[in-house]
Design an enzyme around this catalytic site. Structure first.
Site, PDB file in Angstrom:
ATOM      1  N   ALA A 186       0.808  -1.227   0.000  1.00 29.69           N
ATOM      2  CA  ALA A 186       0.000   0.000   0.000  1.00 29.69           C
ATOM      3  C   ALA A 186       0.832   1.263   0.000  1.00 29.69           C
ATOM      4  O   ALA A 186       0.289   2.363   0.092  1.00 29.69           O
ATOM      5  CB  ALA A 186      -0.937   0.007   1.210  1.00 29.69           C
ATOM      6  N   ASN A 187       2.152   1.132  -0.105  1.00 29.95           N
ATOM      7  CA  ASN A 187       3.005   2.319  -0.122  1.00 29.95           C
ATOM      8  C   ASN A 187       3.132   2.938  -1.503  1.00 29.95           C
ATOM      9  O   ASN A 187       3.643   4.046  -1.653  1.00 29.95           O
ATOM     10  CB  ASN A 187       4.402   1.970   0.388  1.00 29.95           C
ATOM     11  CG  ASN A 187       5.078   0.906  -0.455  1.00 29.95           C
ATOM     12  OD1 ASN A 187       4.605  -0.232  -0.494  1.00 29.95           O
ATOM     13  ND2 ASN A 187       6.164   1.249  -1.133  1.00 29.95           N
TER      14      ASN A 187
ATOM     15  N   TYR B  64       5.718 -13.716 -14.925  1.00 24.69           N
ATOM     16  CA  TYR B  64       4.704 -12.836 -14.345  1.00 24.69           C
ATOM     17  C   TYR B  64       3.310 -13.406 -14.594  1.00 24.69           C
ATOM     18  O   TYR B  64       2.479 -13.473 -13.668  1.00 24.69           O
ATOM     19  CB  TYR B  64       4.818 -11.436 -14.945  1.00 24.69           C
ATOM     20  CG  TYR B  64       3.791 -10.465 -14.442  1.00 24.69           C
ATOM     21  CD1 TYR B  64       3.800 -10.042 -13.117  1.00 24.69           C
ATOM     22  CD2 TYR B  64       2.817  -9.947 -15.285  1.00 24.69           C
ATOM     23  CE1 TYR B  64       2.857  -9.142 -12.644  1.00 24.69           C
ATOM     24  CE2 TYR B  64       1.871  -9.045 -14.827  1.00 24.69           C
ATOM     25  CZ  TYR B  64       1.891  -8.644 -13.504  1.00 24.69           C
ATOM     26  OH  TYR B  64       0.951  -7.748 -13.042  1.00 24.69           O
TER      27      TYR B  64
END
Length: 289
Positions: free
Chosen positions: A22-23, A171
């Site tokens: 969440a940064n 990915y």
């Protein structure tokens, strides 16, 4: 649902939310809007400086918000366990953090980095927090996948990708694993008779750090949507009264259909069993008996 925005979110007073990663990226606006609507939010990230800076940014935007930082490195199972042990209550878990298109590397526990971080770290975190989630009426787990799951393939004989590594294919594999996990979590939660909802999301092509070092670096601001738009599917999945467990929510809060591989229940069960063996996390409260 195409007109749904964060303004349509219900009040979340009394709800406790954890947002991984969440940064930065879509995680930051996800955490900010949850806090704006009254939730107690934990910004979970591996870098204390960046995590506390995100907390400060949220507090500037929402003075008086209940928001704090928790250190969590999803590429280190010991860190996952330490973080989970610090949690006392959680209603909303947003498995948002992710890395993508990076050179081949290993996690601290020896797993291929993208698979280990994006899938195994979140698998372990969710399982360790499951007892708390099951105590809370209306609890939800939102797992951020991607339409890159459509190019993903899981070779259980070479999970470390020692026989060939491609940044995008690795990915895609991790995002397929995210989606398989989210759908299987809902199936198990339903069979166990719990009210837990598990929802997967696809944020759309968003200007985040995943693209900052890749071939799209110079075009992200021109061609990709901003992070706050990419947060809409997660916010809708985490809060909308209309959501149903097992859905896959995409841009503008539209329901998407996962690729056939993501709907393969036998594949999901095998991935679950292998993930439990690799992480040592069993989901004993809902696991098949």
């Amino acid at each position: 649902m195409s007109r749904w925005t964060a303004r349509d979110m219900p009040g979340l007073t009394g709800r406790n939310a954890i947002v991984t990663g969440a940064n930065t990226g879509i995680g930051l606006p996800t955490a900010l809007e949850l806090a704006r609507h009254g939730a107690r939010v934990t910004v979970a990230s591996r870098d204390p400086g960046k995590g506390r800076a995100a907390v400060a940014e949220i507090l500037r935007a929402v003075p008086g918000a209940e928001v704090g930082y928790g250190r969590l490195d999803l590429a280190d199972l010991a860190s996952v366990r330490e973080f989970a042990a610090s949690v006392e209550r959680v209603d909303l878990l947003v498995n948002n953090a992710g890395i993508g298109m990076v050179p081949r590397a290993l996690t601290r526990d020896g797993f291929e980095l993208q698979f280990g971080t994006n899938h195994l770290g979140h698998f372990a975190l969710t399982g360790l927090l499951l007892p708390h989630l099951l105590e809370r009426p209306g609890a939800r787990v939102v797992t951020v996948s991607s339409d890159a799951h459509k190019v993903g393939r899981i070779d259980f004989d070479d999970l470390a990708l020692t026989r060939g590594y491609g940044k995008m294919s690795a990915y895609g594999r991790s995002k397929l694993a995210n989606l398989l996990f989210a759908l299987e979590l809902q199936r198990q939660a339903t069979r166990a008779g719990t009210g837990l909802l598990s929802v997967a999301t696809h944020p759309g092509m968003t200007a985040t750090n995943i693209f900052s070092a890749g071939p799209l670096q110079g075009l992200v601001r021109l061609l990709l949507q901003p992070a706050f738009a990419g947060a809409v599917p997660s916010l809708y999945a985490a809060t909308s009264p209309a959501i149903r467990g097992g859905e896959y929510i995409g841009p503008k809060a539209r329901t998407l259909t996962p690729a056939p591989a993501a709907r393969d229940e036998a594949l999901a069960v095998r991935l679950w069993e292998v993930s439990a063996e690799l992480t040592g996390v069993t989901f004993s409260q809902i696991a098949y008996r």
